[in-house]
Design a protein around this motif. Structure first.
Motif, PDB file in Angstrom:
ATOM      1  N   GLN A 247      -3.968   0.580   6.997  1.00  0.00           N
ATOM      2  CA  GLN A 247      -3.127   1.758   7.262  1.00  0.00           C
ATOM      3  C   GLN A 247      -1.790   1.664   6.542  1.00  0.00           C
ATOM      4  O   GLN A 247      -1.304   2.638   5.975  1.00  0.00           O
ATOM      5  N   GLU A 248      -1.222   0.470   6.559  1.00  0.00           N
ATOM      6  CA  GLU A 248       0.046   0.267   5.847  1.00  0.00           C
ATOM      7  C   GLU A 248      -0.122   0.551   4.351  1.00  0.00           C
ATOM      8  O   GLU A 248       0.712   1.200   3.735  1.00  0.00           O
ATOM      9  N   ALA A 249      -1.206   0.026   3.808  1.00  0.00           N
ATOM     10  CA  ALA A 249      -1.458   0.226   2.370  1.00  0.00           C
ATOM     11  C   ALA A 249      -1.647   1.713   2.078  1.00  0.00           C
ATOM     12  O   ALA A 249      -1.165   2.224   1.059  1.00  0.00           O
ATOM     13  N   ALA A 250      -2.324   2.406   3.002  1.00  0.00           N
ATOM     14  CA  ALA A 250      -2.531   3.849   2.808  1.00  0.00           C
ATOM     15  C   ALA A 250      -1.188   4.573   2.819  1.00  0.00           C
ATOM     16  O   ALA A 250      -0.929   5.446   1.986  1.00  0.00           O
ATOM     17  N   ALA A 251      -0.316   4.179   3.739  1.00  0.00           N
ATOM     18  CA  ALA A 251       0.992   4.844   3.850  1.00  0.00           C
ATOM     19  C   ALA A 251       1.832   4.615   2.599  1.00  0.00           C
ATOM     20  O   ALA A 251       2.654   5.453   2.232  1.00  0.00           O
ATOM     21  N   GLU A 252       1.620   3.477   1.943  1.00  0.00           N
ATOM     22  CA  GLU A 252       2.426   3.157   0.754  1.00  0.00           C
ATOM     23  C   GLU A 252       1.731   3.550  -0.547  1.00  0.00           C
ATOM     24  O   GLU A 252       2.249   3.289  -1.635  1.00  0.00           O
ATOM     25  N   MET A 253       0.562   4.138  -0.421  1.00  0.00           N
ATOM     26  CA  MET A 253      -0.266   4.378  -1.605  1.00  0.00           C
ATOM     27  C   MET A 253       0.444   5.169  -2.699  1.00  0.00           C
ATOM     28  O   MET A 253       0.398   4.813  -3.875  1.00  0.00           O
ATOM     29  N   MET A 254       1.111   6.266  -2.350  1.00  0.00           N
ATOM     30  CA  MET A 254       1.673   7.156  -3.371  1.00  0.00           C
ATOM     31  C   MET A 254       3.069   6.731  -3.805  1.00  0.00           C
ATOM     32  O   MET A 254       3.525   7.106  -4.889  1.00  0.00           O
ATOM     33  N   ASP A 255       3.757   5.995  -2.949  1.00  0.00           N
ATOM     34  CA  ASP A 255       5.165   5.699  -3.243  1.00  0.00           C
ATOM     35  C   ASP A 255       5.526   4.362  -2.605  1.00  0.00           C
ATOM     36  O   ASP A 255       5.836   4.291  -1.416  1.00  0.00           O
ATOM     37  N   TYR A 256       5.494   3.299  -3.403  1.00  0.00           N
ATOM     38  CA  TYR A 256       5.812   1.973  -2.871  1.00  0.00           C
ATOM     39  C   TYR A 256       7.327   1.773  -2.865  1.00  0.00           C
ATOM     40  O   TYR A 256       7.963   1.789  -3.930  1.00  0.00           O
ATOM     41  N   LYS A 257       7.879   1.636  -1.691  1.00  0.00           N
ATOM     42  CA  LYS A 257       9.306   1.347  -1.505  1.00  0.00           C
ATOM     43  C   LYS A 257      10.230   2.253  -2.323  1.00  0.00           C
ATOM     44  O   LYS A 257      11.158   1.759  -2.980  1.00  0.00           O
ATOM     45  N   GLY A 258       9.952   3.536  -2.344  1.00  0.00           N
ATOM     46  CA  GLY A 258      10.844   4.481  -3.017  1.00  0.00           C
ATOM     47  C   GLY A 258      10.781   4.433  -4.531  1.00  0.00           C
ATOM     48  O   GLY A 258      11.609   5.035  -5.220  1.00  0.00           O
ATOM     49  N   SER A 259       9.779   3.732  -5.073  1.00  0.00           N
ATOM     50  CA  SER A 259       9.667   3.643  -6.537  1.00  0.00           C
ATOM     51  C   SER A 259       9.034   4.899  -7.133  1.00  0.00           C
ATOM     52  O   SER A 259       9.096   5.124  -8.342  1.00  0.00           O
ATOM     53  N   GLY A 260       8.383   5.703  -6.276  1.00  0.00           N
ATOM     54  CA  GLY A 260       7.655   6.864  -6.793  1.00  0.00           C
ATOM     55  C   GLY A 260       6.341   6.481  -7.447  1.00  0.00           C
ATOM     56  O   GLY A 260       5.704   7.291  -8.117  1.00  0.00           O
ATOM     57  N   MET A 261       5.935   5.207  -7.264  1.00  0.00           N
ATOM     58  CA  MET A 261       4.684   4.726  -7.867  1.00  0.00           C
ATOM     59  C   MET A 261       3.864   3.969  -6.821  1.00  0.00           C
ATOM     60  O   MET A 261       4.420   3.399  -5.874  1.00  0.00           O
ATOM     61  N   SER A 262       2.556   3.962  -7.052  1.00  0.00           N
ATOM     62  CA  SER A 262       1.677   3.103  -6.258  1.00  0.00           C
ATOM     63  C   SER A 262       1.813   1.665  -6.777  1.00  0.00           C
ATOM     64  O   SER A 262       2.175   1.454  -7.945  1.00  0.00           O
TER      65      SER A 262
END
Ligand SMILES: *Cc1c(COP(=O)(O)O)cnc(C)c1O
Length: 362
Positions: free
Chosen positions: A20-35
């Motif tokens: 679930q965590e990975a899904a939540a970060e899928m589109m935008d990792y830590k505000g980078s705008g990238m997976s």
């Protein structure tokens, strides 16, 4: 969303929280705008991921400072070759054959030198761990090799072999992080991560520094030298970025659960639910010697191939999947890794009880 109870030996169940965590970060990792799949392996973001993964693994396993942690693409089979290629000085090694994975490692090592089988349990379909207290260890052996937990057969070494001073190399693929281990007793611990840690495609090797050499076997490719990974922080080339990220998340999840002592306790409770039932059932039987039973992989049979097949079919329909045993053993196998909740095992046992009532043994 409908999830099943996945008893696969590998690739295997992952903790739901991690997915679930990975899904939540899928589109935008830590505000980078990238997976994470899109970020550079040379970026500060990824350096943070790999550094934290290593630190958390060191904390969990209490890895001493004189051991390197190496993230190596290629999985388990590649380690079968890397071990002899990197450790052979006298080109002699002693292998303990407790199943197909140990046997494959032994065969692979024979390509590079004299790899000997000093003990084996093949006489009884690998259903036990041989006595390894006084083996005929070659005085020139560069190492002694074991597969600590035998994924296919469901046995585990409760006692380590007496290597008579030679470095012990262990494949820990299917018991990685399932309980505490004294790392200092090993020269190398390595595991493919797709059993009890993360997604497939990588192994983690924990290697004592004095065993990492530049003078490995001639013509060993750069990417097959432990030294290459040790010198570059596992970043000589593009590493499996996403797999390392997922493993890191599993390490954090394990720390949150309370670490490896807690996991051991849970794994013992979980395995006991299944083993106690197998010991009381008239229909289902465990296939290995009780003293050598694994906490992670539990093979069992009914003794009737057609009934086994029917059980697997009905279990699958009921949401208990991947219970088919390895083709060399037949029957069933439940792999109950860290991420399998105890409810999954309890429900499986309820299902088995109901099946037994429908198919009573006279
Ligand atoms: C699965 C497994 C392997 C093989 O791993 P691959 O990554 O598929 O090469 C080796 N050893 C053990 C103990 C395993 O369970």
């Amino acid at each position: 969303m409908s999830r099943v109870y996945n008893f696969s030996a590998g690739p295997a169940v992952m903790p739901e929280e991690v997915l679930q965590e990975a899904a939540a970060e899928m589109m935008d990792y830590k505000g980078s705008g990238m997976s994470v799949m899109e970020i550079s392996h040379r970026s500060a973001l990824f350096q943070g991921i790999i550094d934290e993964a290593e630190k958390d693994l060191r904390d969990l396993m209490q890895i001493p400072d004189n051991y390197k942690v190496l993230f190596i693409q290629g999985g388990g089979h590649q380690q079968f070759a890397m071990v002899p290629m990197n450790l052979f000085q006298n080109k002699v090694a002693d292998y303990i054959i407790t199943g197909q994975w140990a046997k494959k490692a032994w065969k692979e090592a024979q390509m590079f030198g004299e790899a000997k089988a000093v003990a084996s349990s093949e006489d009884k379909t690998f259903s036990y761990i041989p006595d390894c207290s006084n083996l005929d260890i070659d005085e020139n052996a560069d190492y002694v090799y074991i597969c600590l937990n035998n994924t296919i057969y469901g046995t585990v070494f409760h006692e380590l072999p007496n290597t008579k001073g030679k470095p012990l190399v262990a494949d820990i693929s299917s018991c990685f992080l399932s309980e505490p281990l004294d790392v200092s007793k090993f020269g190398i611990l390595w595991g493919g991560v797709q059993k009890n840690v993360g997604p497939a495609g990588m192994a983690i090797a924990i290697v004592r520094e004095d065993l990492i050499r530049e003078d490995v076997l001639p013509q060993t490719p750069t990417m097959l030298k432990y030294d290459t990974y040790a010198k570059s922080g596992s970043l000589h080339n593009t590493p499996p970025v996403y797999t390392i990220y997922m493993c890191g998340k599993v390490f954090k999840w394990l720390k949150k659960q309370g670490g490896l002592e807690v996991m051991k306790k849970r794994n013992e409770e979980k395995a006991a639910v299944l083993y106690d039932f197998l010991d009381s059932s008239k229909l289902f039987k465990g296939t290995v010697e009780k003293k050598d039973r694994s906490l992670m992989n539990v093979p069992f049979v009914t003794g009737d191939k057609e009934l086994d097949a029917l059980f697997i079919k009905e279990a699958t329909e009921a949401g208990f999947v991947n219970l088919k045993g390895h083709r060399s053993v037949g029957g069933m196998r439940a792999s109950i890794y860290n991420a399998m909740p105890i409810e999954g095992v309890k429900k499986l046992v309820e299902f088995m009880k109901a099946f037994e009532e429908r198919h009573p043994v006279n």
